[in-house]
Design a protein around this motif. Structure first.
Motif, PDB file in Angstrom:
ATOM      1  N   MET A  25      63.799  19.640  68.538  1.00 59.69           N
ATOM      2  CA  MET A  25      63.650  18.196  66.896  1.00 59.69           C
ATOM      3  C   MET A  25      61.604  18.422  67.831  1.00 59.69           C
ATOM      4  SD  MET A  25      62.489  15.805  65.898  1.00 59.69           S
ATOM      5  CE  MET A  25      65.204  15.156  65.445  1.00 59.69           C
ATOM      6  N   THR A  26      60.828  18.492  66.479  1.00 60.11           N
ATOM      7  CA  THR A  26      59.765  18.782  66.650  1.00 60.11           C
ATOM      8  C   THR A  26      59.270  17.381  65.900  1.00 60.11           C
ATOM      9  OG1 THR A  26      59.255  20.084  65.123  1.00 60.11           O
ATOM     10  CG2 THR A  26      59.681  20.719  67.489  1.00 60.11           C
ATOM     11  N   SER A  27      57.312  17.130  65.854  1.00 59.08           N
ATOM     12  CA  SER A  27      57.157  16.747  65.614  1.00 59.08           C
ATOM     13  C   SER A  27      56.258  16.353  63.867  1.00 59.08           C
ATOM     14  CB  SER A  27      56.285  15.718  65.887  1.00 59.08           C
ATOM     15  OG  SER A  27      55.570  14.241  65.126  1.00 59.08           O
ATOM     16  N   GLN A  28      56.022  16.136  63.181  1.00 59.40           N
ATOM     17  CA  GLN A  28      55.201  16.741  61.558  1.00 59.40           C
ATOM     18  C   GLN A  28      53.880  15.729  61.888  1.00 59.40           C
ATOM     19  OE1 GLN A  28      56.840  13.875  58.616  1.00 59.40           O
ATOM     20  NE2 GLN A  28      58.640  14.626  59.292  1.00 59.40           N
ATOM     21  N   CYS A  29      53.606  15.150  62.744  1.00 56.66           N
ATOM     22  CA  CYS A  29      52.060  14.854  63.361  1.00 56.66           C
ATOM     23  C   CYS A  29      52.009  15.942  63.800  1.00 56.66           C
ATOM     24  CB  CYS A  29      52.432  13.434  64.669  1.00 56.66           C
ATOM     25  SG  CYS A  29      53.061  12.086  64.092  1.00 56.66           S
ATOM     26  N   PHE A  30      52.511  16.831  64.654  1.00 53.10           N
ATOM     27  CA  PHE A  30      51.878  18.038  65.420  1.00 53.10           C
ATOM     28  C   PHE A  30      51.146  17.665  66.230  1.00 53.10           C
ATOM     29  CE2 PHE A  30      51.279  19.067  60.362  1.00 53.10           C
ATOM     30  CZ  PHE A  30      52.244  19.903  60.366  1.00 53.10           C
ATOM     31  N   SER A  31      50.110  16.639  66.553  1.00 57.15           N
ATOM     32  CA  SER A  31      49.236  16.200  67.573  1.00 57.15           C
ATOM     33  C   SER A  31      50.388  15.331  68.387  1.00 57.15           C
ATOM     34  CB  SER A  31      47.964  15.949  67.409  1.00 57.15           C
ATOM     35  OG  SER A  31      47.219  16.292  66.971  1.00 57.15           O
ATOM     36  N   GLY A  32      50.329  15.586  69.928  1.00 59.99           N
ATOM     37  CA  GLY A  32      51.140  14.565  70.487  1.00 59.99           C
ATOM     38  C   GLY A  32      52.788  15.024  71.198  1.00 59.99           C
ATOM     39  N   ARG A  33      53.160  14.762  71.920  1.00 63.07           N
ATOM     40  CA  ARG A  33      54.470  15.075  71.660  1.00 63.07           C
ATOM     41  C   ARG A  33      55.942  14.470  71.435  1.00 63.07           C
ATOM     42  NH1 ARG A  33      54.977  16.947  76.839  1.00 63.07           N
ATOM     43  NH2 ARG A  33      52.595  17.366  77.899  1.00 63.07           N
ATOM     44  N   ILE A  34      57.142  14.834  72.330  1.00 65.66           N
ATOM     45  CA  ILE A  34      58.389  14.191  71.093  1.00 65.66           C
ATOM     46  C   ILE A  34      58.773  13.456  72.721  1.00 65.66           C
ATOM     47  CG2 ILE A  34      60.193  15.076  71.292  1.00 65.66           C
ATOM     48  CD1 ILE A  34      58.947  14.996  68.627  1.00 65.66           C
ATOM     49  N   CYS A  35      58.945  12.593  72.278  1.00 69.53           N
ATOM     50  CA  CYS A  35      59.823  11.292  73.159  1.00 69.53           C
ATOM     51  C   CYS A  35      61.244  10.467  72.167  1.00 69.53           C
ATOM     52  CB  CYS A  35      58.873   9.825  73.472  1.00 69.53           C
ATOM     53  SG  CYS A  35      59.710   9.515  75.084  1.00 69.53           S
ATOM     54  N   ASP A  36      62.320  11.154  72.820  1.00 72.44           N
ATOM     55  CA  ASP A  36      63.506  10.397  71.735  1.00 72.44           C
ATOM     56  C   ASP A  36      64.049   9.255  72.787  1.00 72.44           C
ATOM     57  OD1 ASP A  36      63.127  11.814  69.349  1.00 72.44           O
ATOM     58  OD2 ASP A  36      64.102  12.967  70.176  1.00 72.44           O
TER      59      ASP A  36
END
Lengths: 638, 408
Positions: free
Chosen positions: B340-351
């Motif tokens: 899982m990555t983010s389409q925000c690009f900036s910042g980290r994943i936190c599920d």
């Protein structure tokens, strides 16, 4: 130069006219085609340019020379410019409105448009285009116009993007403003068929008239520029750029002829002296100077380089144009590479005689030879002297083909060599545009009336004076003029309002740009309906310009300019006559004028002066009863 | 008649003379003597006559430059892209076709920085790159280093430069700088950013920064370039010179164009700290999938039926709709690694914050931390190329290999 026989010299002059088009968007983006109103840049970018190879693998000579001078370009951007001007985004397709205007102009000049317009890149690396090239497209060719008894061929019409405007230049670099970059312009090139300076001027005026006839070109300083191509039979083709006023054209041509004639004299003199090609031998003569500081610039990392120009002795001071000598031809060239000091024979300098003798001895210069010295960092000094050698060698051949810059007094200074065809290659980011037969037919069927014909019609149909007809026919208001006179008002009054009255308001600082067609129509509707007199026009327009939301009738009633009825006027006249009885007694009919003045002062703009005058006469003369009117009412009463 | 022939075209009353140019369609394209091209319709009114056969244009070649013994040797491997492009007669478009000599001829300043050698590896637009090309490129780079190169420059189209940079970052352990460089504005224009980017890249290639990096314009001006870590860089603008940005990490440093000085602002591996090592294993059957509101969960089945690994670009902190979760769970159970990555690009994943996230974790997704989605994809390919064990994949994906992930 009155004695100059241009026919004998074989003068041939052609024009390149650049006219900005009045489209909404730019040629390759939708930014406005107006210069930034605030004039306040919102961003700045710095760039360098390098030469790139053209599609044929050749490097253009003009581009190459520019590239030898490493320069930094600073671009000022605005809230009205975008990534296309910044050369940060591919261009949009060619602006179709600009194509239509270019086609219209081509058809007015009797030209044949191409089937398909291809946009090219013309390498220009003086920084005036952020991309390093000007986008330009060939639209039509093969036109002709009659100028008196002469037929002048119009070779080409091209559609181009305007360059960025140079603001300043110093050691940090050249500063350009991006708002002008990309405004569409047409470039009209005539065949070099004008044979006298006067004819060139008439040609420029005629083409200018045709351009303005479209009503779709920009007006004002800087929106039209002429480049002049001048040659004489034994001379060379010289392009003189950036002539902004028509008045200067004749002088510029005259002075270029003088230049070419004088350069030919130098060539003949050099031949007579048996001059040979100047060898590229640069001699370091730094050691001749005991105290290098003595020659104007610390020698620290600099060298003094010298070159001998054999047989050029004395020619340096020969006059080329009024106030310009052959020396200036050399110095124009070397200044492009070089910031140091420059000396040559016959110019004032601080170098001692013994030092000069030392240098002449060291480089083996005889009395007929000229010596040129430069003081600068070595590589720049070499480039500079090589440029001098090149120019000197060109003098042996005659006149080098050059692009020159018009100077204010009509002289010109060197800019760069004439560019060759190698500087053109296709603009691959822009698709070609086919020109359909239907499109041409549509444009052809609605070609505008030429201003010269319009003027004739105004004189004929509306009885305008020649001057006034010319003024209104040329003005941007001619269409409005024709709309207004349908209302049945005096054409002369309308023409004067749209020209002189507007000028007067502009002069006093009224924001006339706020006046709309509807404002003018409103004013003349009131005049036509006798609700307002012509004397009130100026005041009403002033109010409307300052508060454009008002209508003409509101403005005139606020100003108290509603027409007075006949009874009111008669009442007023009687009041005045009563109060000035003594005056009338004393001066008889001569009292007419002061009385008229007194009345008009109170009713100006509310009444037609002619009506006042006739009523006043009637009242005054009413009591004269057949007496000699010259004796006036006062006597008859007596 | 051939391209380059001088011809005369009569059309109605008008006659044009010029050189025959390539045409995209049926019309005749003619380069007139003053350099302009025009298009002429071919129909019954058009008559063409040959005036003169065209001369063959032989491209100029400069003689091999003298080796400057004071400068280090840098290899340039070219793969194409706009740093090295020319006008293509056939299509009228800009295409890449330069070799190392062409680059040096176009950018003479390079010779002041290093002695160059190299070869044309590919001549492709970067959208035509493939994972096997990354492998070849990695091996070629290693061979250049083993052959004595003290730095390697790779010219590359900008579109997928970030992917290649990430791939090389995982595949190579390097004792010398490996620098990818390109240009956003084509090299056939005087304003191209190619020269400054190449000069700055050459400076980095001769520096102490033994990392895989991307060196490109930092601003819209020709003032300085940024040195981006190969696993952290992303093309963030379609056309601007300063399109490349380091995401979730500081760039390694900058190179001033006028002084050519390098200033660093992040940790980096120094020259000769390691021996060259190639680990070019790759599993190309991996995909990158972007979630969007209402996306059909069967998309997950479709992807996972044909890949070994899947990177999802989820929303925000790393979410997809609840509907997707059973499909993801099923795929993970089948042994497919899903990151899982983010389409925000900036910042980290936190599920761990929202239910959906926690359910995703339960379903077995691997959190991609602050990795860029594209970097996560390349890493997943590389990791799966080396091991098939899902637990090992999970461990490696969560481990920092080449500066691609932080905060673990």
């Amino acid at each position: 130069m009155k004695s100059v026989d241009y026919e004998v010299l074989g003068l041939r002059v052609g024009l390149e006219i650049h006219q900005q088009l009045d489209t909404k968007g730019k040629l390759f983006c939708n930014c406005p085609t107006e210069l930034s109103k605030s004039g306040q840049p919102t961003y700045e970018i710095h760039r360098h340019l390098q030469v790139s190879e053209s599609e044929l693998g050749e490097i253009d000579r003009a581009a190459l020379e520019e590239a030898q001078i490493k320069r930094r370009f600073i671009y000022k951007g605005y809230d009205t410019t975008c990534l296309v001007e910044n050369d940060e985004e591919p261009p949009s397709p060619l602006n179709p409105d600009a194509i239509d205007i270019a086609l219209e102009i081509a058809l007015l000049l009797g030209m044949t448009p191409v089937d398909e317009i291809h946009t090219m890149r013309k390498i220009v690396i003086d920084g005036s285009n952020t991309s390093g090239f000007q986008r330009t497209a060939f639209v039509a060719s093969d036109g002709k116009i009659s100028l008196g008894d002469n037929l002048i061929h119009i070779d080409t019409v091209c559609l181009e993007e305007e360059a960025a405007q140079k603001i300043s230049e110093d050691t940090n670099g050249v500063v350009y403003s991006l708002d002008r970059l990309g405004i569409p312009l047409v470039e009209i090139t005539t065949s070099p068929e004008a044979t006298t300076p006067g004819q060139v001027c008439s040609l420029a005026k005629w083409i200018g008239m045709i351009l303005r006839s479209t009503g779709k070109v920009k007006r004002g300083i800087g929106t039209i520029r002429q480049d002049i191509n001048v040659s004489i039979a034994k001379g060379a083709r010289i392009e003189i750029k950036g002539v902004q006023t028509l008045d200067m054209i004749e002088t510029i041509v005259e002075r270029e002829v003088i230049r070419q004639v004088n350069l030919l004299k130098i060539k003949d003199e050099l031949r007579k002296r048996g001059a040979k090609k100047v060898k590229e031998v640069l001699v370091d003569v730094s050691e001749v100077f005991d105290s290098p500081q003595g020659i104007g610039k610390p020698l620290k990392n600099n060298v003094v380089l010298a070159v001998k120009l054999p047989s050029f002795g004395g020619l340096i001071l020969w006059e080329i144009q009024p106030d310009r000598q052959f020396f200036d031809e050399l110095s124009d060239r070397l200044k492009r590479f070089f910031r140091g000091a420059f000396y040559t024979d016959g110019l004032p300098n601080e170098i001692g005689d013994d030092q000069i003798a030392g240098i002449r001895k060291k480089i083996g210069a005889g009395p007929d030879d000229c010596v040129v010295l430069v003081v600068d960092e070595e590589s720049r000094a070499r480039s500079a002297l090589n440029a001098v050698i090149q120019r000197a060698n060109e003098a042996l051949e005659g006149i080098p083909e050059e692009t020159r810059r018009a100077l204010q007094n009509g002289n010109s200074a060197y800019m760069r060599p004439l560019p060759g065809a190698a500087r053109m290659y296709p603009e691959t980011d822009v698709l070609s545009v086919p020109i359909s037969g239907e499109r041409l037919k549509k444009i052809n069927s609605s070609l505008p009336e030429l201003i010269c014909k319009r003027k004739g019609r105004y004189v004929r149909e509306y009885d305008l004076s020649d001057d006034l007809a010319e003024l209104i026919a040329c003005s941007e208001q001619s269409a409005l003029f024709e709309r207004i006179i349908i209302l049945g008002v005096s054409p002369t009054l309308v023409a004067k309002t749209l020209t002189a009255t507007l000028s007067e308001l502009r002069r006093e600082g009224t924001p006339v740009q706020h006046l709309t067609d509807d404002h003018f129509i409103g004013v003349f509707e009131m005049i036509s309906a006798n609700k307002m007199v012509k004397e009130g026009i100026l005041e009403v327009l002033r109010v409307l310009a300052n508060t454009p939301s008002k209508t003409a009738s509101v403005a005139s009633s606020e100003l108290g300019l509603e027409m007075l009825g006949k009874e009111d006027i008669e009442k007023l006249i009687m009041q005045v006559i009563e109060s000035k009885r003594d005056l009338i007694k004393e001066r008889g009919t001569d009292a007419m004028q002061p009385l008229m003045g007194l009345i008009m002062e109170r009713v100006r703009g509310k009444v037609d002066g002619k009506l006042v005058s006739s009523l006043l006469k009637e009242k005054i003369y009413g009591g004269i009863n057949g007496e000699d009117r010259k004796r006036g009412m006062g006597q008859s009463e007596g | 008649m051939m391209i380059g022939d001088r011809i005369k075209v009569q059309r109605g009353d008008i006659t044009y003379k010029g050189t025959l140019m390539p045409s995209r369609d049926d019309s005749i394209v003619l380069k007139l003597d003053h350099g302009y091209n025009i298009g002429i319709k071919k129909d019954a009114k058009t008559f063409v006559k040959l005036i003169e056969k065209g001369k063959k244009i032989v491209p100029q070649k400069t003689p091999a430059p003298l080796i400057n013994p004071c400068l280090s040797t840098v290899s340039i491997l070219t793969t194409g892209g706009t740093i090295a492009s020319k006008v293509d007669y056939r299509t009228g478009a800009v295409t890449s076709q330069f070799d190392v000599e062409d680059i040096l001829r176009a950018i003479p300043e390079l010779r002041e920085i290093a002695n160059f050698k190299g070869e044309v590896l590919y001549n492709i637009l970067s959208e035509n790159m493939r994972s096997e090309y990354w492998q070849t490129l990695a091996r070629e780079i290693a061979a250049e280093i083993e052959g004595g190169s003290e730095g390697v420059m790779i010219t590359h189209g900008t579109d997928t430069m970030g992917y290649t940079a990430a791939a090389l970052s995982f595949m190579l352990v390097t004792p010398v700088p490996i620098v990818l460089v390109g240009s956003q504005r084509s090299a056939d224009r005087p304003s191209s950013d190619n020269a400054m980017n190449a000069v700055c890249a050459a400076k980095v290639a001769t520096s102490d920064i033994a990392e895989v990096s991307v060196v490109m314009h930092a601003t819209m001006s020709d003032d300085y370039c940024l040195i981006h870590r190969g696993t952290r860089v992303r093309k963030m603008h379609t056309s601007r010179r300063d399109a490349f940005h380091s995401i979730n990490a500081s760039p390694i440093g900058k190179v001033d164009y006028s002084t050519r000085e390098i200033e660093t602002f992040a940790e980096y591996k120094k020259r000769d700290e390691h021996k060259v090592l190639v680990r070019d294993h790759i599993e190309p059957k991996c995909s990158l999938l972007k979630f969007y509101p209402g996306a059909d969960p069967e998309i997950v089945d479709h992807y996972t039926s044909r890949c070994k690994g899947l990177v999802i670009e989820g929303t925000g902190l790393g979410h997809v709709s609840t509907e997707w979760i059973p499909h993801i769970k099923k795929a993970v159970e089948k042994g497919i690694s899903i990151v899982m990555t983010s389409q925000c690009f900036s910042g980290r994943i936190c599920d761990l914050v929202y239910d959906t996230g926690r359910d995703l974790l339960k379903a077995g997704i691997i959190e991609g931390g602050d990795m860029l989605p594209e970097t996560a994809l390349v890493k997943l390919m590389w990791v799966l190329g080396g091991t098939k064990d899902p637990e090992e994949v999970r461990t490696l994906m969560r481990k920092n290999i080449a500066g691609e992930i932080s905060g673990l």
